[in-house]
Scaffold this motif. Structure first.
Motif, PDB file in Angstrom:
ATOM      1  N   SER A  12       0.845  -1.180   0.000  1.00 33.56           N
ATOM      2  CA  SER A  12       0.000   0.000   0.000  1.00 33.56           C
ATOM      3  C   SER A  12       0.890   1.242   0.000  1.00 33.56           C
ATOM      4  O   SER A  12       1.819   1.347   0.795  1.00 33.56           O
ATOM      5  N   MET A  13       0.570   2.179  -0.850  1.00 29.91           N
ATOM      6  CA  MET A  13       1.327   3.427  -0.919  1.00 29.91           C
ATOM      7  C   MET A  13       0.732   4.498  -0.005  1.00 29.91           C
ATOM      8  O   MET A  13       1.292   5.586   0.104  1.00 29.91           O
ATOM      9  N   VAL A  14      -0.403   4.186   0.633  1.00 30.06           N
ATOM     10  CA  VAL A  14      -1.087   5.126   1.517  1.00 30.06           C
ATOM     11  C   VAL A  14      -1.695   4.366   2.693  1.00 30.06           C
ATOM     12  O   VAL A  14      -1.875   3.162   2.631  1.00 30.06           O
ATOM     13  N   ASP A  15      -2.030   5.095   3.765  1.00 28.19           N
ATOM     14  CA  ASP A  15      -2.878   4.510   4.797  1.00 28.19           C
ATOM     15  C   ASP A  15      -4.283   4.443   4.209  1.00 28.19           C
ATOM     16  O   ASP A  15      -4.777   5.444   3.668  1.00 28.19           O
ATOM     17  N   GLY A  16      -4.902   3.283   4.278  1.00 25.64           N
ATOM     18  CA  GLY A  16      -6.231   3.167   3.691  1.00 25.64           C
ATOM     19  C   GLY A  16      -6.864   1.817   3.924  1.00 25.64           C
ATOM     20  O   GLY A  16      -6.531   1.119   4.880  1.00 25.64           O
ATOM     21  N   TYR A  17      -7.773   1.463   3.026  1.00 28.09           N
ATOM     22  CA  TYR A  17      -8.536   0.227   3.142  1.00 28.09           C
ATOM     23  C   TYR A  17      -8.365  -0.613   1.878  1.00 28.09           C
ATOM     24  O   TYR A  17      -8.634  -0.144   0.773  1.00 28.09           O
ATOM     25  N   ALA A  18      -7.923  -1.850   2.058  1.00 24.10           N
ATOM     26  CA  ALA A  18      -7.790  -2.792   0.943  1.00 24.10           C
ATOM     27  C   ALA A  18      -9.188  -3.273   0.563  1.00 24.10           C
ATOM     28  O   ALA A  18      -9.970  -3.655   1.441  1.00 24.10           O
ATOM     29  N   VAL A  19      -9.491  -3.228  -0.721  1.00 28.58           N
ATOM     30  CA  VAL A  19     -10.826  -3.614  -1.203  1.00 28.58           C
ATOM     31  C   VAL A  19     -10.710  -4.448  -2.471  1.00 28.58           C
ATOM     32  O   VAL A  19      -9.648  -4.534  -3.084  1.00 28.58           O
ATOM     33  N   ARG A  20     -11.845  -5.020  -2.851  1.00 26.02           N
ATOM     34  CA  ARG A  20     -11.979  -5.715  -4.136  1.00 26.02           C
ATOM     35  C   ARG A  20     -12.885  -4.854  -5.010  1.00 26.02           C
ATOM     36  O   ARG A  20     -14.009  -4.543  -4.621  1.00 26.02           O
ATOM     37  N   CYS A  21     -12.425  -4.460  -6.173  1.00 24.43           N
ATOM     38  CA  CYS A  21     -13.217  -3.589  -7.055  1.00 24.43           C
ATOM     39  C   CYS A  21     -14.562  -4.214  -7.409  1.00 24.43           C
ATOM     40  O   CYS A  21     -15.552  -3.507  -7.570  1.00 24.43           O
ATOM     41  N   SER A  28     -21.916   1.835  -3.871  1.00 18.76           N
ATOM     42  CA  SER A  28     -21.069   1.921  -2.680  1.00 18.76           C
ATOM     43  C   SER A  28     -21.503   0.856  -1.675  1.00 18.76           C
ATOM     44  O   SER A  28     -22.535   1.008  -1.022  1.00 18.76           O
ATOM     45  N   PRO A  29     -20.727  -0.195  -1.535  1.00 22.97           N
ATOM     46  CA  PRO A  29     -21.117  -1.289  -0.642  1.00 22.97           C
ATOM     47  C   PRO A  29     -20.821  -0.976   0.822  1.00 22.97           C
ATOM     48  O   PRO A  29     -19.995  -0.126   1.139  1.00 22.97           O
ATOM     49  N   ALA A  30     -21.483  -1.684   1.704  1.00 25.24           N
ATOM     50  CA  ALA A  30     -21.145  -1.664   3.128  1.00 25.24           C
ATOM     51  C   ALA A  30     -20.202  -2.841   3.347  1.00 25.24           C
ATOM     52  O   ALA A  30     -20.621  -3.996   3.254  1.00 25.24           O
ATOM     53  N   LEU A  31     -18.927  -2.551   3.556  1.00 29.31           N
ATOM     54  CA  LEU A  31     -17.928  -3.604   3.720  1.00 29.31           C
ATOM     55  C   LEU A  31     -17.668  -3.877   5.190  1.00 29.31           C
ATOM     56  O   LEU A  31     -17.737  -2.973   6.024  1.00 29.31           O
ATOM     57  N   ARG A  32     -17.354  -5.115   5.495  1.00 23.16           N
ATOM     58  CA  ARG A  32     -17.046  -5.509   6.877  1.00 23.16           C
ATOM     59  C   ARG A  32     -15.543  -5.426   7.097  1.00 23.16           C
ATOM     60  O   ARG A  32     -14.767  -6.052   6.385  1.00 23.16           O
ATOM     61  N   LEU A  33     -15.123  -4.627   8.085  1.00 22.41           N
ATOM     62  CA  LEU A  33     -13.712  -4.499   8.430  1.00 22.41           C
ATOM     63  C   LEU A  33     -13.303  -5.745   9.204  1.00 22.41           C
ATOM     64  O   LEU A  33     -13.858  -6.023  10.266  1.00 22.41           O
ATOM     65  N   VAL A  34     -12.324  -6.507   8.668  1.00 21.50           N
ATOM     66  CA  VAL A  34     -11.976  -7.788   9.272  1.00 21.50           C
ATOM     67  C   VAL A  34     -10.571  -7.841   9.855  1.00 21.50           C
ATOM     68  O   VAL A  34     -10.252  -8.778  10.582  1.00 21.50           O
ATOM     69  N   ALA A  35      -9.726  -6.864   9.543  1.00 21.09           N
ATOM     70  CA  ALA A  35      -8.356  -6.898  10.053  1.00 21.09           C
ATOM     71  C   ALA A  35      -7.669  -5.569   9.799  1.00 21.09           C
ATOM     72  O   ALA A  35      -8.134  -4.749   9.012  1.00 21.09           O
ATOM     73  N   GLU A  42       1.863  -9.063   7.721  1.00 24.93           N
ATOM     74  CA  GLU A  42       1.143  -9.607   6.573  1.00 24.93           C
ATOM     75  C   GLU A  42      -0.274  -9.939   6.987  1.00 24.93           C
ATOM     76  O   GLU A  42      -0.529 -10.246   8.156  1.00 24.93           O
ATOM     77  N   ALA A  43      -1.194  -9.891   6.039  1.00 20.87           N
ATOM     78  CA  ALA A  43      -2.571 -10.288   6.315  1.00 20.87           C
ATOM     79  C   ALA A  43      -2.599 -11.769   6.661  1.00 20.87           C
ATOM     80  O   ALA A  43      -1.862 -12.563   6.079  1.00 20.87           O
ATOM     81  N   SER A  44      -3.456 -12.139   7.588  1.00 18.50           N
ATOM     82  CA  SER A  44      -3.529 -13.533   8.023  1.00 18.50           C
ATOM     83  C   SER A  44      -4.290 -14.415   7.043  1.00 18.50           C
ATOM     84  O   SER A  44      -4.208 -15.641   7.116  1.00 18.50           O
ATOM     85  N   ARG A  45      -5.023 -13.775   6.113  1.00 21.23           N
ATOM     86  CA  ARG A  45      -5.790 -14.527   5.120  1.00 21.23           C
ATOM     87  C   ARG A  45      -6.130 -13.619   3.948  1.00 21.23           C
ATOM     88  O   ARG A  45      -5.988 -12.400   4.059  1.00 21.23           O
ATOM     89  N   GLY A  50     -17.050  -8.657   0.071  1.00 25.75           N
ATOM     90  CA  GLY A  50     -17.765  -7.935   1.108  1.00 25.75           C
ATOM     91  C   GLY A  50     -16.922  -7.531   2.303  1.00 25.75           C
ATOM     92  O   GLY A  50     -17.447  -7.043   3.296  1.00 25.75           O
ATOM     93  N   GLU A  51     -15.613  -7.721   2.196  1.00 26.85           N
ATOM     94  CA  GLU A  51     -14.717  -7.399   3.305  1.00 26.85           C
ATOM     95  C   GLU A  51     -13.736  -6.297   2.927  1.00 26.85           C
ATOM     96  O   GLU A  51     -13.491  -6.044   1.750  1.00 26.85           O
ATOM     97  N   THR A  52     -13.160  -5.668   3.946  1.00 24.77           N
ATOM     98  CA  THR A  52     -12.067  -4.727   3.779  1.00 24.77           C
ATOM     99  C   THR A  52     -11.075  -4.945   4.913  1.00 24.77           C
ATOM    100  O   THR A  52     -11.435  -5.480   5.968  1.00 24.77           O
ATOM    101  N   MET A  53      -9.831  -4.576   4.674  1.00 24.89           N
ATOM    102  CA  MET A  53      -8.799  -4.600   5.700  1.00 24.89           C
ATOM    103  C   MET A  53      -8.123  -3.239   5.703  1.00 24.89           C
ATOM    104  O   MET A  53      -7.809  -2.701   4.638  1.00 24.89           O
ATOM    105  N   LYS A  54      -7.919  -2.691   6.890  1.00 25.13           N
ATOM    106  CA  LYS A  54      -7.185  -1.437   7.000  1.00 25.13           C
ATOM    107  C   LYS A  54      -5.711  -1.748   6.769  1.00 25.13           C
ATOM    108  O   LYS A  54      -5.177  -2.705   7.347  1.00 25.13           O
ATOM    109  N   VAL A  55      -5.058  -0.992   5.902  1.00 26.55           N
ATOM    110  CA  VAL A  55      -3.636  -1.202   5.614  1.00 26.55           C
ATOM    111  C   VAL A  55      -2.879   0.104   5.822  1.00 26.55           C
ATOM    112  O   VAL A  55      -3.369   1.183   5.506  1.00 26.55           O
ATOM    113  N   MET A  56      -1.696  -0.026   6.384  1.00 28.19           N
ATOM    114  CA  MET A  56      -0.853   1.135   6.618  1.00 28.19           C
ATOM    115  C   MET A  56       0.113   1.315   5.443  1.00 28.19           C
ATOM    116  O   MET A  56       0.396   0.367   4.702  1.00 28.19           O
TER     117      MET A  56
END
Length: 77
Positions: A12-21, A28-35, A42-45, A50-56
């Motif tokens: 990730s080049m920014v602090d943000g949220y990893a998503v699937r296009c 605009s979906p309601a995504l579940r923050l899972v990690a 590294e991400a554990s999975r 329908g999910e997002t992960m916060k990434v630094m």
């Protein structure tokens, strides 16, 4: 050293949220923050539908992620 990606992984080049296009295909979906993935960790999975992960900044993006939404452009923070 030429054109060598350092570090040698998708990051990730920014602090943000990893998503699937694909999750945005119908608006605009309601995504579940899972990690949270910190730089140096590294991400554990993989990221599932329908999910997002916060990434630094500098953190590896999880498998399944094809975009990162900047925190400033999200409604989660």
């Amino acid at each position: 050293f030429g054109d060598i990606d350092m570090p040698p992984f998708d990051k990730s080049m920014v602090d943000g949220y990893a998503v699937r296009c694909a999750d945005f295909a119908s608006g605009s979906p309601a995504l579940r923050l899972v990690a949270t993935v910190a730089a140096g960790a590294e991400a554990s999975r993989p990221l599932a539908a329908g999910e997002t992960m916060k990434v630094m900044t500098g953190a590896p993006v999880p498998a399944g992620c094809d975009a990162v939404i900047m925190i400033e452009r999200s409604k989660l923070d």
